[in-house]
Write a protein that holds these residues in place. Structure first.
Motif, PDB file in Angstrom:
ATOM      1  N   MET A 290      20.991  82.479  20.396  1.00 18.57           N
ATOM      2  CA  MET A 290      21.349  81.453  19.429  1.00 18.57           C
ATOM      3  C   MET A 290      20.124  80.949  18.667  1.00 18.57           C
ATOM      4  O   MET A 290      20.186  80.611  17.479  1.00 18.57           O
ATOM      5  N   GLU A 291      18.976  80.916  19.349  1.00 18.21           N
ATOM      6  CA  GLU A 291      17.759  80.394  18.731  1.00 18.21           C
ATOM      7  C   GLU A 291      17.011  81.445  17.911  1.00 18.21           C
ATOM      8  O   GLU A 291      16.562  81.186  16.801  1.00 18.21           O
ATOM      9  N   ARG A 292      16.910  82.683  18.468  1.00 25.21           N
ATOM     10  CA  ARG A 292      16.034  83.676  17.840  1.00 25.21           C
ATOM     11  C   ARG A 292      16.754  84.923  17.345  1.00 25.21           C
ATOM     12  O   ARG A 292      16.151  85.792  16.707  1.00 25.21           O
ATOM     13  N   GLY A 293      18.050  85.049  17.694  1.00 27.88           N
ATOM     14  CA  GLY A 293      18.762  86.253  17.323  1.00 27.88           C
ATOM     15  C   GLY A 293      18.624  87.340  18.387  1.00 27.88           C
ATOM     16  O   GLY A 293      17.888  87.187  19.370  1.00 27.88           O
ATOM     17  N   GLU A 294      19.315  88.450  18.193  1.00 20.90           N
ATOM     18  CA  GLU A 294      19.319  89.538  19.171  1.00 20.90           C
ATOM     19  C   GLU A 294      18.144  90.490  18.916  1.00 20.90           C
ATOM     20  O   GLU A 294      18.304  91.586  18.371  1.00 20.90           O
ATOM     21  N   THR A 295      16.983  90.081  19.347  1.00 18.42           N
ATOM     22  CA  THR A 295      15.793  90.923  19.191  1.00 18.42           C
ATOM     23  C   THR A 295      15.783  92.012  20.259  1.00 18.42           C
ATOM     24  O   THR A 295      16.370  91.851  21.348  1.00 18.42           O
ATOM     25  N   ASN A 296      15.099  93.105  19.977  1.00 17.93           N
ATOM     26  CA  ASN A 296      15.012  94.205  20.951  1.00 17.93           C
ATOM     27  C   ASN A 296      14.331  93.767  22.235  1.00 17.93           C
ATOM     28  O   ASN A 296      14.735  94.165  23.338  1.00 17.93           O
ATOM     29  N   ASP A 297      13.295  92.942  22.102  1.00 17.93           N
ATOM     30  CA  ASP A 297      12.566  92.475  23.292  1.00 17.93           C
ATOM     31  C   ASP A 297      13.488  91.671  24.204  1.00 17.93           C
ATOM     32  O   ASP A 297      13.454  91.816  25.436  1.00 17.93           O
ATOM     33  N   LEU A 298      14.316  90.823  23.614  1.00 10.46           N
ATOM     34  CA  LEU A 298      15.224  89.990  24.411  1.00 10.46           C
ATOM     35  C   LEU A 298      16.265  90.873  25.108  1.00 10.46           C
ATOM     36  O   LEU A 298      16.537  90.685  26.304  1.00 10.46           O
ATOM     37  N   ILE A 299      16.833  91.838  24.398  1.00  2.54           N
ATOM     38  CA  ILE A 299      17.868  92.694  24.971  1.00  2.54           C
ATOM     39  C   ILE A 299      17.293  93.563  26.080  1.00  2.54           C
ATOM     40  O   ILE A 299      17.897  93.725  27.151  1.00  2.54           O
ATOM     41  N   ILE A 300      16.097  94.120  25.852  1.00  2.00           N
ATOM     42  CA  ILE A 300      15.461  94.954  26.881  1.00  2.00           C
ATOM     43  C   ILE A 300      15.122  94.116  28.107  1.00  2.00           C
ATOM     44  O   ILE A 300      15.314  94.553  29.250  1.00  2.00           O
ATOM     45  N   SER A 301      14.635  92.905  27.883  1.00  2.61           N
ATOM     46  CA  SER A 301      14.310  92.017  29.001  1.00  2.61           C
ATOM     47  C   SER A 301      15.547  91.686  29.821  1.00  2.61           C
ATOM     48  O   SER A 301      15.514  91.696  31.054  1.00  2.61           O
ATOM     49  N   LEU A 302      16.662  91.418  29.124  1.00  2.00           N
ATOM     50  CA  LEU A 302      17.915  91.125  29.819  1.00  2.00           C
ATOM     51  C   LEU A 302      18.380  92.328  30.623  1.00  2.00           C
ATOM     52  O   LEU A 302      18.785  92.200  31.789  1.00  2.00           O
TER      53      LEU A 302
END
Length: 327
Positions: A290-302
């Motif tokens: 919600m804050e930063r969007g669906e970045t690749n780093d966030l998705i990979i981290s998840l």
């Protein structure tokens, strides 16, 4: 996959891409086979716990009530237990349940990474414990076809929020099962303690009663029943009461053994913590999207965190194999 007859479950409905359909197809088969083997595994645990406890109970009656023919029942149950244990290991339902579940959840992550535009990354972040414990899972990952599409889709609703809600509901279910386990154990403890105090008061009464006999007026009509039953098995009234107290205490110990043998193999405390951590993880990921969007780093981290949790689940569930319990 060929043994599955009912319709598969799906990661998503309406998949058209051939590569994604293949991932979903294998996921559906792994999910179904995991559920089927989980049911069989829990049935094996219940049977082993039930008959293991039955031996304890029957031997207790054989010893205290001197019902001598029960020793034959004990021997029959021992042979039955060895047979059930052999069949549980032969059918290998525990390993299939655990490894098919790990495969299904790994494919789920791989699917969502793929539709998010992050291809061929699941095998790289797959935990070493999973690669070492079930290497065939990684082989399946490496053999999957690649999608030709370059379209990148959002995964907030179909993965993050969906999994957050799943772990919240699973947390409630696991908590209820754990509370049921605690309730059974507490009730057995209360009955055991109450029986000890009854035995204490009974022995004090017998010590202070010079005649060594029980006053029917004090204990009431229930002692007449004890006297009648005791006469049938060759016990006097006092020995009959002592035997009954011992049987009650032993029965509660046997019941506690059953609860520990069955619910103890479910690792409920670990599952509760897993679901709590995972619901918090997905909630955190939702807020970050919600804050930063669906970045690749966030998705990979998840995805990495999820696969680690999946590996932890695999590690402790691998220890819950069915085994014989003779006490």
């Amino acid at each position: 996959m060929e043994s599955c007859e009912v319709p598969f479950s799906h990661i998503e409905e309406g998949i058209t891409d051939p590569a994604l359909k293949k991932i979903d197809e294998i996921y559906g088969a792994a999910d179904m086979l995991s559920i089927e083997n989980a049911i069989k595994h829990q049935r094996n645990l219940w049977l082993l716990a039930f008959f293991g406890t039955s031996i304890t109970f029957f031997f207790l009656i054989y010893d205290e009530a001197e019902i001598h023919w029960l020793i034959f029942a004990c021997v029959v149950i021992i042979f039955l237990l060895f047979y059930l244990n052999k069949m549980a290991h032969k059918t290998d339902t525990h390993r299939k349940y655990v490894e098919y579940r790990v495969l299904a959840e790994t494919l789920r992550v791989h699917y969502f990474l793929t539709i998010a535009g992050i291809k061929d990354y699941t095998s790289i972040i797959l935990p070493w414990f999973t690669k070492k414990g079930a290497p065939w899972i990684n082989e399946i990952l490496l053999s999957l076809p690649q999608t030709d599409t370059t379209e990148k889709r959002e995964i907030l609703d179909c993965w993050i929020i969906d999994q957050k809600e799943y772990h919240k509901s699973a947390l409630i279910k696991s908590t209820k099962n754990n509370e049921k386990n605690d309730k059974f154990t507490q009730r057995a403890l209360i009955i055991t303690l109450a029986t000890y105090f009854i035995a204490l008061f009974f022995e004090i009464y017998m010590m202070t009663n010079a005649s060594g006999e029980i006053n029917i007026d004090i204990f009431g009509a229930v002692l007449n029943v004890f006297q009648s039953v005791g006469a049938m098995v060759g016990y006097d009234q006092v020995d009959m009461i002592r035997s009954i107290l011992k049987i009650v205490i032993g029965s509660m110990s046997a019941f506690t053994l059953f609860v520990g043998s069955y619910y103890g193999k479910m690792s409920l405390a670990n599952e509760i913590e897993d679901h709590r951590r995972m619901s918090m993880l997905y909630e955190k990921a939702e807020n970050e999207v919600m804050e930063r969007g669906e970045t690749n780093d966030l998705i990979i981290s998840l995805a990495h965190e999820f696969l680690i949790e999946n590996g932890i689940w695999y590690a402790y569930q691998s220890k819950n194999m069915p085994d014989l319990t003779l006490e």
